[in-house]
Design a protein around this motif. Sequence first.
Motif, PDB file in Angstrom:
ATOM      1  N   HIS A 294       2.300 -19.814  -8.465  1.00  0.00           N
ATOM      2  CA  HIS A 294       2.026 -19.809  -9.464  1.00  0.00           C
ATOM      3  C   HIS A 294       2.292 -18.202  -9.965  1.00  0.00           C
ATOM      4  O   HIS A 294       1.422 -17.951 -10.625  1.00  0.00           O
ATOM      5  N   GLN A 295       2.211 -17.604  -8.803  1.00  0.00           N
ATOM      6  CA  GLN A 295       2.524 -16.138  -9.158  1.00  0.00           C
ATOM      7  C   GLN A 295       3.783 -15.345  -9.746  1.00  0.00           C
ATOM      8  O   GLN A 295       4.437 -15.585  -9.835  1.00  0.00           O
ATOM      9  N   PRO A 296       3.335 -14.907 -10.992  1.00  0.00           N
ATOM     10  CA  PRO A 296       4.144 -13.930 -11.716  1.00  0.00           C
ATOM     11  C   PRO A 296       4.857 -12.966 -10.660  1.00  0.00           C
ATOM     12  O   PRO A 296       3.940 -12.372 -10.097  1.00  0.00           O
ATOM     13  N   VAL A 297       6.072 -11.785 -10.508  1.00  0.00           N
ATOM     14  CA  VAL A 297       6.794 -10.930  -9.896  1.00  0.00           C
ATOM     15  C   VAL A 297       5.871  -9.714 -10.130  1.00  0.00           C
ATOM     16  O   VAL A 297       5.475  -8.804  -9.406  1.00  0.00           O
ATOM     17  N   VAL A 298       6.000 -10.091 -11.618  1.00  0.00           N
ATOM     18  CA  VAL A 298       4.758  -8.247 -11.650  1.00  0.00           C
ATOM     19  C   VAL A 298       3.405  -8.128 -11.558  1.00  0.00           C
ATOM     20  O   VAL A 298       3.037  -7.091 -11.389  1.00  0.00           O
ATOM     21  N   PHE A 299       3.131  -9.277 -11.032  1.00  0.00           N
ATOM     22  CA  PHE A 299       1.548  -9.614 -10.424  1.00  0.00           C
ATOM     23  C   PHE A 299       2.045  -8.708  -8.644  1.00  0.00           C
ATOM     24  O   PHE A 299       0.682  -7.795  -8.928  1.00  0.00           O
ATOM     25  N   MET A 300       2.740  -9.430  -8.061  1.00  0.00           N
ATOM     26  CA  MET A 300       2.950  -8.520  -6.705  1.00  0.00           C
ATOM     27  C   MET A 300       3.118  -7.226  -6.992  1.00  0.00           C
ATOM     28  O   MET A 300       2.957  -6.769  -5.779  1.00  0.00           O
ATOM     29  N   THR A 301       3.836  -6.727  -7.636  1.00  0.00           N
ATOM     30  CA  THR A 301       4.449  -5.881  -7.517  1.00  0.00           C
ATOM     31  C   THR A 301       3.670  -4.867  -8.202  1.00  0.00           C
ATOM     32  O   THR A 301       3.437  -3.124  -7.477  1.00  0.00           O
ATOM     33  N   GLN A 302       2.999  -4.868  -8.886  1.00  0.00           N
ATOM     34  CA  GLN A 302       2.097  -4.184  -9.907  1.00  0.00           C
ATOM     35  C   GLN A 302       0.550  -3.961  -8.429  1.00  0.00           C
ATOM     36  O   GLN A 302      -0.158  -3.276  -7.760  1.00  0.00           O
ATOM     37  N   PHE A 303       0.174  -5.199  -7.818  1.00  0.00           N
ATOM     38  CA  PHE A 303      -0.906  -5.376  -6.512  1.00  0.00           C
ATOM     39  C   PHE A 303      -0.382  -4.119  -5.045  1.00  0.00           C
ATOM     40  O   PHE A 303      -0.808  -3.179  -5.429  1.00  0.00           O
ATOM     41  N   VAL A 304       1.392  -4.387  -5.014  1.00  0.00           N
ATOM     42  CA  VAL A 304       1.924  -3.603  -4.021  1.00  0.00           C
ATOM     43  C   VAL A 304       1.932  -1.777  -4.588  1.00  0.00           C
ATOM     44  O   VAL A 304       1.490  -0.698  -3.759  1.00  0.00           O
ATOM     45  N   ALA A 305       1.653  -1.785  -6.108  1.00  0.00           N
ATOM     46  CA  ALA A 305       1.315  -0.162  -6.819  1.00  0.00           C
ATOM     47  C   ALA A 305       0.276   0.541  -6.400  1.00  0.00           C
ATOM     48  O   ALA A 305       0.155   1.429  -6.487  1.00  0.00           O
ATOM     49  N   VAL A 306      -0.881  -0.770  -6.852  1.00  0.00           N
ATOM     50  CA  VAL A 306      -2.027   0.104  -6.847  1.00  0.00           C
ATOM     51  C   VAL A 306      -2.151   0.316  -5.430  1.00  0.00           C
ATOM     52  O   VAL A 306      -3.052   1.651  -4.446  1.00  0.00           O
ATOM     53  N   ILE A 307      -1.581  -0.057  -4.491  1.00  0.00           N
ATOM     54  CA  ILE A 307      -2.037  -0.299  -2.923  1.00  0.00           C
ATOM     55  C   ILE A 307      -1.135   1.026  -2.475  1.00  0.00           C
ATOM     56  O   ILE A 307      -2.772   2.513  -1.918  1.00  0.00           O
ATOM     57  N   ARG A 308      -0.329   1.747  -3.012  1.00  0.00           N
ATOM     58  CA  ARG A 308       0.215   3.288  -2.777  1.00  0.00           C
ATOM     59  C   ARG A 308      -0.523   4.203  -3.191  1.00  0.00           C
ATOM     60  O   ARG A 308      -0.462   5.145  -3.108  1.00  0.00           O
ATOM     61  N   GLN A 309      -1.053   3.786  -5.043  1.00  0.00           N
ATOM     62  CA  GLN A 309      -1.182   5.801  -5.429  1.00  0.00           C
ATOM     63  C   GLN A 309      -2.972   4.866  -4.590  1.00  0.00           C
ATOM     64  O   GLN A 309      -2.928   6.335  -4.892  1.00  0.00           O
ATOM     65  N   SER A 310      -2.922   4.525  -4.689  1.00  0.00           N
ATOM     66  CA  SER A 310      -4.431   4.111  -3.608  1.00  0.00           C
ATOM     67  C   SER A 310      -4.312   5.286  -2.146  1.00  0.00           C
ATOM     68  O   SER A 310      -5.459   6.241  -1.912  1.00  0.00           O
ATOM     69  N   LYS A 311      -3.111   4.950  -1.661  1.00  0.00           N
ATOM     70  CA  LYS A 311      -3.521   5.855  -0.106  1.00  0.00           C
ATOM     71  C   LYS A 311      -2.924   7.300  -0.563  1.00  0.00           C
ATOM     72  O   LYS A 311      -3.452   7.924  -0.108  1.00  0.00           O
ATOM     73  N   ALA A 312      -2.514   7.646  -1.713  1.00  0.00           N
ATOM     74  CA  ALA A 312      -1.729   8.558  -2.401  1.00  0.00           C
ATOM     75  C   ALA A 312      -2.817   9.706  -2.927  1.00  0.00           C
ATOM     76  O   ALA A 312      -2.576  10.306  -3.031  1.00  0.00           O
ATOM     77  N   ASN A 313      -4.015   9.184  -3.245  1.00  0.00           N
ATOM     78  CA  ASN A 313      -5.258   9.975  -4.169  1.00  0.00           C
ATOM     79  C   ASN A 313      -5.943   9.490  -3.132  1.00  0.00           C
ATOM     80  O   ASN A 313      -6.896   7.853  -3.090  1.00  0.00           O
ATOM     81  N   PRO A 314      -6.907  10.609  -2.292  1.00  0.00           N
ATOM     82  CA  PRO A 314      -8.622  10.050  -2.016  1.00  0.00           C
ATOM     83  C   PRO A 314      -9.857   9.810  -2.957  1.00  0.00           C
ATOM     84  O   PRO A 314     -10.393   9.520  -2.475  1.00  0.00           O
ATOM     85  N   ASP A 315      -9.370  10.617  -4.369  1.00  0.00           N
ATOM     86  CA  ASP A 315     -10.821  10.231  -4.695  1.00  0.00           C
ATOM     87  C   ASP A 315     -10.462   8.295  -5.694  1.00  0.00           C
ATOM     88  O   ASP A 315     -11.504   8.085  -5.798  1.00  0.00           O
TER      89      ASP A 315
END
Length: 352
Positions: A303-324
């Motif tokens: 049931h998962q659109p690929v774009v959602f998974m891609t965005q979720f991974v991107a959010v994790i990476r961005q969060s790790k790089a941004n302490p705020d």
Amino acid sequence: MFARSAARSVPSRPGEAVEVEESLGVLERARRFGTSKLSLQRLVFVHELVECAHDIGYDATVAYLLPLVQNLVTDPEVLVRQSLMERFGDLAGFLIQADPEKGYEKVARALLPTAKLLLAEKANDVRQSAIDAFITLASHLRAGDCGDQVLMPVIALSQSNDDEEARSTAVQLLSSLAEALGPDLCKQFVGVQLEAFCEDQSFRVRKAAAAGFAEVARMLSCADVLRRLVPAFEKLTKDPHWGVKKAAAENLVTFALTVPVDQRQEAFQPMVNSLLKDNSRFVSCAMLQQLGYFIGALEGAEHQPVVFMTQFVAVIRQSKANPDAADMTYHCAFTFASVTRTMGSAEWPSLK
């Protein structure tokens, strides 16, 4: 409680002292304090109302305390009115426990109408306490009494075209009372009114409506939810005001969980996509915070659109790089296990 052994002075306002006669009996003291010209003594009466009721029994409570309660609902002191509403739930419990039939009648015909008077109160704290009291009292009512005693007063509030606060109160009440009102009344009235709130002239009312869909949806059939509530909620995700869209993003997953899993993607994926791409950063960030929860709600990689998974991974990476980005990191961490389970082992490498 109300019975004490001696007199003493209690400060009420700077420069004043209230003489408290502590040799009075429980009932006499309650009657004196409940009608006192001093707000402090009236507040003492309210604070010890339920304990006094237990001490003097059902008959004396009905004969002497309830009339005082009904008078104090219009007390000039905000704190007295607020405190009174905060004790209505326990007072109702005492009345029904003491005499199930007569006590029920007092709750339905005396306490509930009294609480209703303060639903349009201008003081926020008093109004919220009245809302909470009304919801608690409604939970005690039999199904046959809910229409006239509970639903009609709320519908009247919802039709206050010149009172935004009254309509916002009606939104909160309708969603909170959905279970007490039951499927029939929700289908005939509550769902219809919730749809109308989504087109209210006030953005605050539309914003409040976004939080009420899940509770109402649980009382309706899947067909009614998909046919009526989902299109109404979709309007909120495209609302002109960013605050309404943000509220829709924050409540989307809770609403989606009321729909069968095999229909969630079709019903809600377009809304999620729209909110993620919204021009307002507040809206898109709110939806990003909910993305992991939505992926988990779809309950299966098929049931998962690929774009959602891609965005979720991107959010994790961005969060790790941004302490705020502490809030985003929290939501990603909280939903990580659910996302990995939903996506299956084939996607685990991308989540490392």
